[in-house]
Design an enzyme around this catalytic site. Structure first.
Site, short mmCIF file in Angstrom:
data_model
loop_
_atom_site.label_atom_id
_atom_site.label_comp_id
_atom_site.label_asym_id
_atom_site.label_seq_id
_atom_site.Cartn_x
_atom_site.Cartn_y
_atom_site.Cartn_z
N GLU A 54 -13.43 4.89 -3.61
CA GLU A 54 -12.01 5.09 -3.33
C GLU A 54 -11.35 5.98 -4.38
OE1 GLU A 54 -10.48 3.72 -0.63
OE2 GLU A 54 -8.67 4.74 -1.24
N ASP A 55 -10.69 7.03 -3.93
CA ASP A 55 -9.87 7.87 -4.81
C ASP A 55 -10.61 8.40 -6.04
OD1 ASP A 55 -7.91 7.66 -2.96
OD2 ASP A 55 -6.46 6.60 -4.19
N ARG B 256 -8.24 10.62 -8.67
CA ARG B 256 -7.36 11.25 -7.67
C ARG B 256 -6.68 10.15 -6.87
NH1 ARG B 256 -8.04 12.13 -1.95
NH2 ARG B 256 -7.13 10.15 -2.41
N LYS C 237 -6.02 -1.99 -1.33
CA LYS C 237 -6.91 -1.78 -0.19
C LYS C 237 -7.57 -3.08 0.23
CE LYS C 237 -7.65 2.29 1.55
NZ LYS C 237 -8.06 3.68 1.49
N ASN D 189 -0.17 13.23 2.41
CA ASN D 189 0.66 12.12 1.92
C ASN D 189 1.15 12.39 0.51
OD1 ASN D 189 0.34 10.30 4.12
ND2 ASN D 189 -1.73 9.88 3.43
N ASP E 232 -13.97 5.98 1.73
CA ASP E 232 -12.90 5.91 2.73
C ASP E 232 -12.11 7.20 2.84
OD1 ASP E 232 -11.42 4.37 4.68
OD2 ASP E 232 -9.74 4.60 3.30
N ASP E 233 -11.96 7.93 1.73
CA ASP E 233 -11.18 9.17 1.78
C ASP E 233 -11.88 10.20 2.65
OD1 ASP E 233 -9.27 8.22 -0.21
OD2 ASP E 233 -11.00 8.30 -1.54
N TYR F 258 0.85 -1.19 0.00
CA TYR F 258 0.00 0.00 0.00
C TYR F 258 0.88 1.25 0.00
CZ TYR F 258 -4.24 2.45 -0.14
OH TYR F 258 -5.21 3.29 -0.59
P1 NAD Z 1 -8.79 17.27 -1.89
O1 NAD Z 1 -8.26 17.57 -3.22
O2 NAD Z 1 -10.22 16.82 -1.75
O3 NAD Z 1 -8.62 18.57 -0.93
C1 NAD Z 1 -7.47 19.37 -0.86
C2 NAD Z 1 -7.85 20.68 -0.19
O4 NAD Z 1 -6.65 21.44 0.03
C3 NAD Z 1 -8.78 21.56 -1.01
O5 NAD Z 1 -9.76 22.10 -0.18
C4 NAD Z 1 -7.87 22.69 -1.51
O6 NAD Z 1 -8.56 23.91 -1.65
C5 NAD Z 1 -6.89 22.79 -0.36
N1 NAD Z 1 -5.64 23.44 -0.74
C6 NAD Z 1 -4.91 23.28 -1.86
N2 NAD Z 1 -3.85 24.10 -1.83
C7 NAD Z 1 -3.91 24.78 -0.67
C8 NAD Z 1 -3.09 25.77 -0.07
N3 NAD Z 1 -1.99 26.22 -0.67
N4 NAD Z 1 -3.45 26.25 1.13
C9 NAD Z 1 -4.54 25.78 1.75
N5 NAD Z 1 -5.35 24.85 1.23
C10 NAD Z 1 -5.03 24.36 0.02
O7 NAD Z 1 -7.83 16.18 -1.26
P2 NAD Z 1 -8.09 15.26 0.03
O8 NAD Z 1 -8.65 13.95 -0.39
O9 NAD Z 1 -8.83 16.04 1.05
O10 NAD Z 1 -6.60 14.98 0.50
C11 NAD Z 1 -5.77 16.04 0.96
C12 NAD Z 1 -4.49 15.49 1.56
O11 NAD Z 1 -4.80 14.69 2.70
C13 NAD Z 1 -3.71 14.58 0.59
O12 NAD Z 1 -2.34 14.91 0.64
C14 NAD Z 1 -3.91 13.21 1.14
O13 NAD Z 1 -2.78 12.40 0.95
C15 NAD Z 1 -4.12 13.47 2.62
N6 NAD Z 1 -4.90 12.39 3.25
C16 NAD Z 1 -4.37 11.76 4.33
C17 NAD Z 1 -5.05 10.72 4.93
C18 NAD Z 1 -4.47 10.07 6.14
O14 NAD Z 1 -3.46 10.47 6.61
N7 NAD Z 1 -5.08 9.04 6.69
C19 NAD Z 1 -6.27 10.29 4.42
C20 NAD Z 1 -6.81 10.97 3.31
C21 NAD Z 1 -6.12 12.01 2.74
#
Ligand code: NAD
Length: 546
Positions: A241-242, A152, A170, A404, A264-265, A99
């Site tokens: 997912e994604d 994504r 997954k 991530n 899950d996201d 993963y």
């Molecule tokens: P997404 O694309 O749905 O959301 C990203 C958000 O960040 C948007 O609201 C965007 O406007 C904002 N953004 C972008 N650039 C920015 C900046 N310069 N300043 C402030 N905000 C900004 O993506 P997501 O699914 O919400 O995932 C976001 C991050 O979270 C990814 O890096 C992902 O790897 C991580 N994530 C971690 C876990 C975990 O640790 N378990 C789980 C899911 C997602």
């Protein structure tokens, strides 16, 4: 015959080529005679332990993670029991290969490293025949479907049909972490095209080289998929997912009351983060109701976490409007406030009455949060002044940098501890090694969704729940937080060791199925001993005789 199979008994070479039934050199003398295998295998009969030794030697001699990934995927295609024995007994070592982060590279290079197909592909050309295609799947008792449209993939963007690595990975975790039988797992990729120019030009890309399908045609394909699964695999739970963020919220909203489904996201991330927060509060000695959260990023992860925090606060008796006021968001345009006219639907419930603020540091000063949660995908955004401000505002600031992979993290564990003079309670999305600061060693938490979704899935299966509600993730979070021991907390550890993952998943499954029964979300009769009922369902990758 295997109870989960829709296949006749196999013999000889056919048996050796069936990954579900194959034991390779571990077929016994009697089996070799009875199943027409004599001469098709080297004469020395191995034990599974010897086979594990051989696999580990092979994995460890590979010099790159992607080579290890290719080797393990091939093993899964050859002998599933052996694959799961290796993964389950060496989870710390194998999870980052099967993963995130290695699976990301696996998806990027999917067409180039492709050996054998795994899972089910449905393309936009299949509209009108999805049901028939689902019937081509050889197993009938499917209980978990993980589906992506590849828009994504992790933080890597649109990888089209190459995204198949994610549902496959997954589902491997569903089996490894919660013991869901491999034949009950179905990975699906909806190939609706890609807008990734590199892939469109790559002759080895495995998807249809067309631009992404949008609008009504896309919705029709997704709908055919949902109704097809409900008909062919009526007990299956569908995990989204994604998907890209617009479709993710839209599809979850549309299907959550029509099917057994979750994202899950959005929801799994929320569960694992809320669990980390509950455990962090055991360190800071505060209550959830006293917190103020400031998020950097207002997408799937951020809004999902915000919504589950609101669920948690409401469970403690706080009115919804007041609970929402505890969650503040900064996106790429600044603080999410009422006067903004550019806000998409999912951000509006968190647009509070406040003057516009363009910058995250200013937002920290102005909102004065007790916790900051980074889910922006933007690295180095929890700067030294941000962490110092948090340390000035709070005796024990909570700092979660969840983006991530590691290169996207809002700050490192070392920065969080150093800049807060050892006072931060820190968690990240990708793992960081322990940090020693002024003679004290801190082991930060990894908010890995694998703590939550396998247990939730097992709970849904064990109770035959017909819907997945936010309450499932709420009880999953509470359960996970209680499994953090008193020994973990002084080091800053806010998640249990991954070595305990099957115990964690079983406990979460028990809590989730209890809710399913209590809320009438199933027609199944409640078993007298729920934990025993759940344990009895958990697959063990040992070879069966005969
Ligand atoms: P997404 O694309 O749905 O959301 C990203 C958000 O960040 C948007 O609201 C965007 O406007 C904002 N953004 C972008 N650039 C920015 C900046 N310069 N300043 C402030 N905000 C900004 O993506 P997501 O699914 O919400 O995932 C976001 C991050 O979270 C990814 O890096 C992902 O790897 C991580 N994530 C971690 C876990 C975990 O640790 N378990 C789980 C899911 C997602």
């Amino acid at each position: 015959m295997c109870p989960h199979l829709h296949l006749p008994d196999k013999r000889g070479v056919d048996l050796l080529h069936d990954p579900v039934l194959n034991k390779g050199t571990a077929f016994t003398e009697a089996e070799r005679d009875a199943l027409g295998l004599r001469g098709l295998l080297p004469p020395r009969v191995s034990t599974q332990e010897t086979q594990v030794m051989r696999v580990l030697e092979n994995v460890r001699r590979k010099t790159t993670d992607i080579e290890k990934y290719i080797y393990l995927v091939s093993l899964q295609d050859r002998n599933e029991n052996l694959f799961y024995r290796v993964v389950m007994d060496n989870l710390d070592e194998m999870m980052p290969i099967i993963y995130t982060p290695t699976v990301g590279q696996g998806c990027q290079e999917f067409g180039h490293i492709f050996r054998r197909p795994r899972g089910l592909y449905l393309s936009f050309k299949d509209r009108g025949r999805v049901r028939k295609i689902l019937q081509n799947w050889p197993f009938r008792d499917v209980r978990i479907v993980v589906v992506t449209d590849g828009e994504r993939i992790l933080g890597l963007g649109d990888l089209g049909a190459n995204g198949m690595g994610i549902p496959v990975g997954k589902l491997s975790l569903y089996t490894a972490c919660a013991g869901i039988h491999p034949t009950q797992c179905l990975p699906v990729t909806l190939d609706v095209g890609t807008n990734n120019e590199t892939l469109l030009k790559d002759p080895l890309y495995i998807g249809l080289p067309e631009r992404r399908l949008r609008g009504a045609a896309y919705d029709e394909l997704v709908d055919e998929f949902f109704t097809g699964v409900q008909e062919i695999f009526p007990k299956a739970c569908i995990q989204l997912e994604d998907f890209g963020n617009t479709n993710a919220f839209r599809l979850l909203h549309h299907y959550r009351n029509r099917a057994c489904t979750f994202d899950d996201d959005i929801q799994g991330t929320a569960g694992v983060t809320l669990a980390g927060l509950y455990a962090a509060l055991r360190i800071t000695g505060n209550k959830l109701t006293d917190q103020k959260f400031l998020f950097l990023g207002a997408g799937e992860a951020g809004i999902g976490i915000g919504d589950l925090i609101v669920t948690g606060l409401r469970a403690e008796g706080m009115p919804e409007a007041e609970a929402k006021l505890k969650c503040w968001f900064v996106d790429s345009k600044g603080l999410v406030v009422q006067s903004r006219t550019d806000l998409v639907e999912h951000k509006r419930p968190y647009a509070h009455d406040h003057a516009p603020v363009a910058d995250f540091l200013q937002a920290v000063e102005s909102v004065a949060p007790t916790a900051i949660i980074g889910v922006s995908g933007m690295p180095r955004t929890f700067t030294r002044p941000v962490v110092e401000a948090m340390a000035r505002l709070n005796r024990r600031p909570i700092i979660f940098a969840l983006s991530n992979p590691t290169s996207k993290s809002e700050c490192t564990a070392e920065e969080a501890y150093m800049w807060s003079e050892g006072r931060a309670v820190f968690a990240s999305g990708s793992p960081f090694p322990p940090v020693t600061y002024k003679g004290k060693t801190f082991v930060s938490g990894q908010g890995n969704n694998a703590y939550i979704f396998p247990g939730v899935g097992l709970g849904v299966i064990a109770s035959e729940a017909t819907r997945v509600t936010d309450e499932f993730f709420f009880v999953a979070a509470k359960t996970l937080a209680t499994l953090v021991t008193e020994d973990d907390l002084p080091q800053g550890r806010i998640y249990p060791s991954l070595k305990r993952i099957r115990e964690v998943s079983a406990a979460i499954a028990t809590a989730v199925s209890d809710i399913a029964f209590r809320r009438g979300l199933t027609t199944m009769t409640r078993p007298a001993d729920l934990p025993a009922h759940i344990r009895a369902q958990m697959y063990e990758p040992t070879y069966k005789e005969g």
